[in-house]
Design an enzyme around this catalytic site. Sequence first.
Site, PDB file in Angstrom:
ATOM      1  N   HIS A 184     127.013  48.765  46.382  1.00  0.00           N
ATOM      2  CA  HIS A 184     126.799  48.482  47.799  1.00  0.00           C
ATOM      3  C   HIS A 184     126.894  46.992  48.119  1.00  0.00           C
ATOM      4  O   HIS A 184     126.440  46.545  49.164  1.00  0.00           O
ATOM      5  CB  HIS A 184     125.439  49.026  48.255  1.00  0.00           C
ATOM      6  CG  HIS A 184     125.390  50.515  48.323  1.00  0.00           C
ATOM      7  ND1 HIS A 184     124.224  51.237  48.402  1.00  0.00           N
ATOM      8  CD2 HIS A 184     126.390  51.439  48.321  1.00  0.00           C
ATOM      9  CE1 HIS A 184     124.508  52.533  48.439  1.00  0.00           C
ATOM     10  NE2 HIS A 184     125.810  52.675  48.390  1.00  0.00           N
ATOM     11  N   GLY A 195     114.613  55.367  40.668  1.00  0.00           N
ATOM     12  CA  GLY A 195     114.177  54.774  41.928  1.00  0.00           C
ATOM     13  C   GLY A 195     115.061  55.069  43.111  1.00  0.00           C
ATOM     14  O   GLY A 195     115.221  54.217  43.988  1.00  0.00           O
ATOM     15  N   SER A 252     116.181  57.893  46.330  1.00  0.00           N
ATOM     16  CA  SER A 252     115.673  58.982  47.162  1.00  0.00           C
ATOM     17  C   SER A 252     116.527  60.231  47.082  1.00  0.00           C
ATOM     18  O   SER A 252     116.085  61.330  47.393  1.00  0.00           O
ATOM     19  CB  SER A 252     115.598  58.527  48.622  1.00  0.00           C
ATOM     20  OG  SER A 252     116.911  58.253  49.114  1.00  0.00           O
ATOM     21  N   LEU A 307     109.454  57.459  41.463  1.00  0.00           N
ATOM     22  CA  LEU A 307     108.051  57.447  41.859  1.00  0.00           C
ATOM     23  C   LEU A 307     107.557  58.848  42.191  1.00  0.00           C
ATOM     24  O   LEU A 307     106.442  59.234  41.857  1.00  0.00           O
ATOM     25  CB  LEU A 307     107.854  56.510  43.054  1.00  0.00           C
ATOM     26  CG  LEU A 307     106.424  56.367  43.584  1.00  0.00           C
ATOM     27  CD1 LEU A 307     105.504  55.794  42.508  1.00  0.00           C
ATOM     28  CD2 LEU A 307     106.410  55.489  44.839  1.00  0.00           C
TER      29      LEU A 307
END
Length: 231
Positions: A106, A172, A174, A199
């Site tokens: 990115h 890490g 989503s 997480l």
Amino acid sequence: MARIVILTGAGISAESGIRTFRASDGLWEEHRIEEVATPEGFARDPVLVQRFYNARRAAAAAAQPNAAHLALAELEADGRHQVLVVTQNVDDLHERAGTQNLIHMHGTLNGALCAACSHRWPAPQEMSAKDPCPACSKPATRPDIVWFGEMPYRMEEIWPALRRADLFVSIGTSGNVYPAAGFVADAMHAGVPTLELNLEPSTGTRMFDEARHGPATQVVPAWVREMLAQG
């Protein structure tokens, strides 16, 4: 040597004080994504966008690599595995931790890009919408960041590396942002074992062969210790 492809997202830098990309209210650092992370937002208000990324660049420079970044660098430096880290993050914490084989899919806060001629150069700490491009002199300087609606960098290297890997690890993330969110499905279809270190369970956690959940500074070093102990 085992070939390990590791995808990292905002969760690995969160414990270094860098806020995750998108909060629960859908805002990024109190801004709507459309305002600061799209080509249309930049065209509409380049001053706002440059100010936003100047602040992100300063925050990243003040942050330090954490135990998770350092553990991945240690795994690579050990030399018994061929490690490729593909990061969605635009900070330079992996580099400062010592990771060498790294792809910023990115882009990076430390890069500048000319929107007119596509020339790239190292970004100064403070960028302005009026900065001239060193190559074409047009005032079209923008952060070298992949925004929504743009194609991530080096996908022609990432997909083949993923499909020939011996292990894919997602750390890490989503599981909401594509194409990275599709990496686990692609690895699965290629018969590559997969592991999630996050997480909490990601959107695609059920597709992983194994998932371990907890703070990155705990679960990543623990996994790396296991890998190093295996030899």
